[in-house]
Design an enzyme around this catalytic site. Structure first.
Site: not given
Length: 165
Positions: A132-133
């Protein structure tokens, strides 16, 4: 700490790889402080308005004491073929959580604070957070992983909730 909110342009900006220097280290420390303050599982530079190739992850999300580690110039080097759905959200779109499909494990290549190359494999929830990051570092907001119809529905609901206060 105030976070950049969607649809701020920095959230769609790909961060270019950079040498780990005093400037990048300072951004990393601001990011770590913001993550600790928000009790976030992870954050990317874009969340604090910096198109910088750095993420922070709590590598002990189930432990009583958080361990926030910085990853500079992170990139995905391998992922599982198997995927699973899981709930994701962002400090840049508060109150919104949606189901996103991600690989069940991921191998991440990155540089540490000394600029040394490292590789780590994360599984389950931690793999989801890392992916996600890293997406965010690459200018891919988590809503971009949804169909256009679902994304539009989520944003419509969010904007309505914002208007109602």
């Amino acid at each position: 700490m105030a976070f950049v909110t969607y649809p701020h342009p920095v959230l769609a900006q790909k961060a270019e790889a950079a040498r780990v220097d005093a400037t990048l280290l300072a951004i990393g420390e601001r990011l770590r402080a913001a993550a600790i303050d928000a009790r976030a599982y992870g954050l990317a530079g874009a969340h604090i308005g910096e198109a910088a190739p750095v993420i922070v992850l709590n590598v002990t999300p189930d432990a009583p004491k958080a361990d926030y580690r910085l990853f500079f110039n992170p990139r995905v080097s391998a992922v599982a073929d198997e995927v699973e759905s899981g709930t994701e959200g962002s400090v840049s779109l508060p109150g919104v959580e949606v189901s996103v499909e991600r690989p069940v494990w991921a191998e991440i290549a990155y540089e540490d604070a000394d600029g040394a190359g490292r590789t780590e494999r994360f599984e389950g929830f931690l793999a989801r957070c890392a992916l996600h990051e890293i997406d965010q570092v690459d200018g891919v907001f988590f809503l971009d992983r949804l169909s256009r119809l679902k994304r539009d529905m989520v944003l419509k609901k969010f904007l309505k909730r914002q208007r109602l206060g």
